[in-house]
Scaffold this active site. Structure first.
Site, PDB file in Angstrom:
ATOM      1  N   SER A 185       0.839  -1.191   0.000  1.00 22.56           N
ATOM      2  CA  SER A 185       0.000   0.000   0.000  1.00 22.56           C
ATOM      3  C   SER A 185       0.881   1.251   0.000  1.00 22.56           C
ATOM      4  CB  SER A 185      -0.970  -0.049   1.184  1.00 22.56           C
ATOM      5  OG  SER A 185      -1.988   0.911   1.059  1.00 22.56           O
ATOM      6  N   GLU A 301      -9.471  -4.908  -4.179  1.00 26.71           N
ATOM      7  CA  GLU A 301      -8.847  -4.019  -3.196  1.00 26.71           C
ATOM      8  C   GLU A 301      -9.870  -3.100  -2.517  1.00 26.71           C
ATOM      9  OE1 GLU A 301      -5.475  -3.702  -2.506  1.00 26.71           O
ATOM     10  OE2 GLU A 301      -4.384  -4.460  -4.239  1.00 26.71           O
ATOM     11  N   HIS A 396      -8.057  -5.263  -0.183  1.00 26.81           N
ATOM     12  CA  HIS A 396      -6.807  -4.624   0.200  1.00 26.81           C
ATOM     13  C   HIS A 396      -6.286  -5.250   1.486  1.00 26.81           C
ATOM     14  CE1 HIS A 396      -3.889  -1.402  -0.061  1.00 26.81           C
ATOM     15  NE2 HIS A 396      -4.135  -1.026   1.187  1.00 26.81           N
TER      16      HIS A 396
END
Length: 486
Positions: A185, A301, A396
């Site tokens: 990320s 995600e 995610h």
């Protein structure tokens, strides 16, 4: 108890199940007082032994952001943690950069525990960096060249950590000539920025970018605009801007939140592309191809964020965007309706924003790497629990516990819906493949097909699932829509 001697002083750590663990090791001088908003300096030496059995505090951040448990924070936050095999080295090194949207997270979260990778022969270093305004507030235009680094201090903190690794990791049986920089990320985005950062060249030799990409940076005008919001929230005029160095950190975090609330896009605090700063050109234009890459993203995600903010039922808005010019959004929403008429509004929203924030930036990064003459291995994480109570699919962060073997942490269990047996099997394969790459080879593991290098002509991609497969150009029609937009 285990003791290590470094050139800075002795460290006392712990040994557990074949892994030596050292926590809260300083890799930089505390960025306090006049050092706030300035590039981190090397740490001071100490006399005798330093107790390295407890974690340091996390960087200042809003309490409980992204659903994380509250944690103790302090501006004195530039510390790292080491998980090292007990066997003699030299072992390859993974330096890991945590995620959290550049505004939250910590190096010591349980999901980043490096013990399993250490048992596979890797020295794992997890490090902190300054977040939000403390790490990325642009001040050069107000306070002069003394603060030219302020808009990239988050990146330069990691550079300082890499210098520490080069100078000291041999004491932990790590090989300073085999350093892989990995992150997820925001941490993955840090790495792509460091691929372009002149100050980082030569400090790492391979890179792993999970749910990252190189798009999410800010221009100087955008950064100056955000700085204006912070100053206004603090009640400081431009001619009194120097007082920001001394404001209480609680006030700075409140002003940071105000600036984020006033932002026109999803992420306000990002590294700034500044011709007179540390990051002089956009990362995609500066990638040299000399650092082999392992890069990828997850299939769904955006599902995580839709669950957290309950936004899944509406069409995307400009404030949802990380990278796309807002004017292009209506055309894309219409294109997704045409391309996926069978999906609900919520499903199309998740798919579009997943591509905008993670999928397409990952593809562009791989393309830039190959265009520069380098090699990249590309994956898409597609495993999804068949019995997850909240139907998270492949959201995610789901890849993190698979990579670290931390499925039994609270986050790992929540993401996987209770850790079914096939998740454990896939985690073992993923760890084996990641360790193989860190050790200098292709990512390979028993139970995975042969993983080919990425080529724009075929776009062969590993789909990490049970079973795993290699396909050419997954989601081609969707990709072509973005080729016209971003």
């Amino acid at each position: 108890m285990v003791r290590i001697q470094t050139s800075l002083g002795g460290l006392v750590g712990a040994e557990t199940d074949g892994v030596r663990i050292f926590r809260g090791v300083p890799f930089a001088a505390p960025p306090l007082g006049a050092a706030r908003f300035r590039a981190a300096r090397p740490p001071a030496a100490w006399s005798g032994d330093r107790d390295a059995r407890e974690f340091a505090r996390a960087a200042p951040q809003p309490a409980g952001q992204y659903g994380a448990a509250p944690m103790d924070t302090d501006e004195d936050c530039l510390y790292l943690n080491i998980h090292a095999p007990v066997e003699p080295g030299p072992h390859p090194v993974l330096v890991w950069v945590h995620g959290g949207g550049y505004t939250s997270g910590a190096s010591f979260e349980g999901v980043y525990d490096g013990s399993d990778l250490a048992r596979r022969g890797v020295v794992v270093v997890t490090l902190a960096y300054r977040l939000g305004a403390l790490g990325l507030l642009h001040l050069r235009h107000l306070l002069g060249d003394t603060y030219a680094d302020s808009s990239a201090n988050a990146l330069l903190d990691v550079v300082r950590g890499l210098h520490w690794v080069r100078e000291h990791i041999a004491a932990f049986d790590g090989d300073p000539a085999r350093v892989t920089l990995g992150g997820v990320s925001a941490g993955g985005k840090v790495i792509t920025n460091l691929l372009a950062l002149p100050a980082a060249r030569g400090l790492f030799h391979r890179a792993i970018v999970q749910s990252g990409g190189a798009h999410t940076v800010r221009s100087v005008p955008e950064a100056e605009h955000a700085t204006g919001h912070v100053l206004a929230a603090l009640g400081l005029s431009r001619d009194k801007a120097e007082r920001i160095v001394d404001v209480p950190v609680e006030d700075l975090l409140a002003a940071q939140a105000d600036a984020i609330g006033r932002g026109e896009t999803r992420f306000v605090f990002r590294p700034v592309v500044d011709p007179e700063g540390p990051l002089p050109v956009p990362p995609l234009r500066a990638i040299r191809g000399d650092v082999p890459l392992l890069v990828g993203s997850n299939q769904d995600e955006e599902q995580l964020f839709a669950l957290m903010d309950r936004s899944g039922g509406r069409v995307p808005e400009p404030a949802d965007l990380a990278n796309l010019p807002t004017g292009a959004l209506p055309e894309l929403v219409a294109a997704y309706a045409d391309l996926f008429p069978e999906l609900t509004v919520s499903e199309r929203r998740i798919r579009l924003l997943t591509a905008e924030s993670y999928g397409i930036p990952t593809t562009r990064l791989a393309e830039a790497q190959v265009a520069a003459g380098g090699g990249a291995y590309v994956y898409r994480f597609r495993w999804a629990s068949k019995a997850h109570p909240q139907k998270l699919r492949s959201p995610h962060a789901i890849d993190i516990p698979f990579v670290f073997g931390t499925l039994d942490t609270p986050l790992g269990r929540w993401l996987t819906g209770g850790v079914p047996d096939e998740a454990r099997a896939l985690s073992g394969r993923v760890q084996e493949a990641w360790a193989a790459f860190i050790k200098g080879g292709a990512p390979a593991a028993d139970g995975l097909p042969e993983w080919p290098l990425y080529e724009p002509s075929e776009r062969r991609t590993m789909l990490l699932d049970v079973p795993a497969t290699v396909v050419g150009d997954p989601d081609r029609e969707e990709r072509l829509v973005w080729d016209r937009a971003m």
